[in-house]
Design an enzyme around this catalytic site. Sequence first.
Site, PDB file in Angstrom:
ATOM      1  N   ASN A 459      -6.530 -41.315  -7.812  1.00 51.20           N
ATOM      2  CA  ASN A 459      -6.220 -40.375  -6.729  1.00 51.20           C
ATOM      3  C   ASN A 459      -5.366 -41.030  -5.659  1.00 51.20           C
ATOM      4  OD1 ASN A 459      -8.895 -41.816  -5.824  1.00 51.20           O
ATOM      5  ND2 ASN A 459      -8.030 -40.945  -3.957  1.00 51.20           N
ATOM      6  N   CYS A 460      -4.577 -40.218  -5.002  1.00 52.37           N
ATOM      7  CA  CYS A 460      -3.926 -40.621  -3.763  1.00 52.37           C
ATOM      8  C   CYS A 460      -4.525 -39.753  -2.656  1.00 52.37           C
ATOM      9  CB  CYS A 460      -2.408 -40.489  -3.858  1.00 52.37           C
ATOM     10  SG  CYS A 460      -1.818 -38.819  -4.235  1.00 52.37           S
ATOM     11  N   LYS A 461      -3.810 -39.526  -1.612  1.00 52.08           N
ATOM     12  CA  LYS A 461      -4.304 -38.688  -0.520  1.00 52.08           C
ATOM     13  C   LYS A 461      -4.400 -37.225  -0.958  1.00 52.08           C
ATOM     14  CE  LYS A 461      -2.833 -37.421   4.195  1.00 52.08           C
ATOM     15  NZ  LYS A 461      -1.799 -37.726   5.224  1.00 52.08           N
TER      16      LYS A 461
END
Length: 561
Positions: A459-461
């Site tokens: 995941n990222c933001k």
Amino acid sequence: MQIQSFYHSASLKTQEAFKSLQKTLYNGMQILSGQGKAPAKAPDARPEIIVLREPGATWGNYLQHQKASNHSLHNLYNLQRDLLTVAATVLGKQDPVLTSMANQMELAKVKADRPATKQEEAAAKALKKNLIELIAARTQQQDGLPAKEAHRFAAVAFRDAQVKQLNNQPWQTIKNTLTHNGHHYTNTQLPAAEMKIGAKDIFPSAYEGKGVCSWDTKNIHHANNLWMSTVSVHEDGKDKTLFCGIRHGVLSPYHEKDPLLRHVGAENKAKEVLTAALFSKPELLNKALAGEAVSLKLVSVGLLTASNIFGKEGTMVEDQMRAWQSLTQPGKMIHLKIRNKDGDLQTVKIKPDVAAFNVGVNELALKLGFGLKASDSYNAEALHQLLGNDLRPEARPGGWVGEWLAQYPDNYEVVNTLARQIKDIWKNNQHHKDGGEPYKLAQRLAMLAHEIDAVPAWNCKSGKDRTGMMDSEIKREIISLHQTHMLSAPGSLPDSGGQKIFQKVLLNSGNLEIQKQNTGGAGNKVMKNLSPEVLNLSYQKRVGDENIWQSVKGISSLITS
């Protein structure tokens, strides 16, 4: 409907806001009238609208004086149409300004598409701001609020309406195929709403065919942008899964100001990721539903920059790590509620074991060094879980990998090579630099997790841009491995064959569709040209084709959160 007909009923400020909005939209899109033939469809453009400014103007004369962009005008039209729809939910569907604008846009349609001009591009980018100003002017007129307060109200109202619109649209499985050297591969992105055993999705708080977009940053009940990503190949008359993992947005509901709610929200999101991870392992899920307490190994790879200098991602990483730690104390059993094939909620028991990494992959991390020390404090512990205490490249792997290799599996060589590559990267701090491959550590961690039968999650933001590029890098390497039976060396640029695979994956992995699902427009924000050039990451070299690079970038630069 004549625009002038409703001017008399509007206040001066509303008129001014509308005039600005009208100028931005109409001058940007150039309403088509008079003579002239519409241009042919732009290569690789996805269909939508077109327009002109002055009576009697023709396409030929007009376009001679306009610098074309790389964006399809039809895509810009769709984006603007969606923004008008959002504004209409705030102001009311019968608002005369929006009705007139929508009618004008419908009249502007022609059959063919063309590249948008820079002026049209700028207009599309400015539309959201102008719509918020229009809402603020109406609010100020009707409620007598001070200008700043009216603008703040308008911005919040528009954002809430846009999030609701994005969440409530259908969230459906995305399936694309690509062919390379005679092999047929299928990329599947399965949203949380379609993670089903029976007629309903498996989550206790049902998605009911909808989703939670990346802009829903206060949501404490669901994980943002949660999908199961799979690549399979068709051979010997059947489909064989080459890779499967879970992708999502950051676990932190980072715009929730209440610390307790923020913590509860992060845990709830983490539980949904674990539920999705269990769903990705059908045999394990069946055992859990049969009443057995099951062990679930998950390798979580965060892609955020663990610094608060820009964007507060450091705090988001802390929230995510705290959530994993609270759910995975040694020997801890947790209970998850899962909707079974009959649609009933059933409690299952799992012992989650999470190796939680964070590897910064953007320019702030790889060019300026932000967040590297904080990330590596988490990564050292996670590497010991995964590979044992001796992280020398030449040492025999321990940890989860050592346990897997002790069984002498068929994929022994691939697992051993990935483990050695990860240790080399770690020893030489190669993950602190772009070095021709921004995702060199993150991508290999996910691949290694899959190879040892753990569940990879990343995941990222937002779960769409860096997460999408990670998804594409994984699938590029997976397909390359399937084709050549060799793993790429860390930090190496793809050769011409590898670039062809990467190009096909970037356009057919489902990531453009996920970006559009979350924002209304397809395109990956990691594709950018910065100045000075030394700040740019190596995507252009890795992709190897300017047109493909532009297609992947899409209209991401025109979209604001």
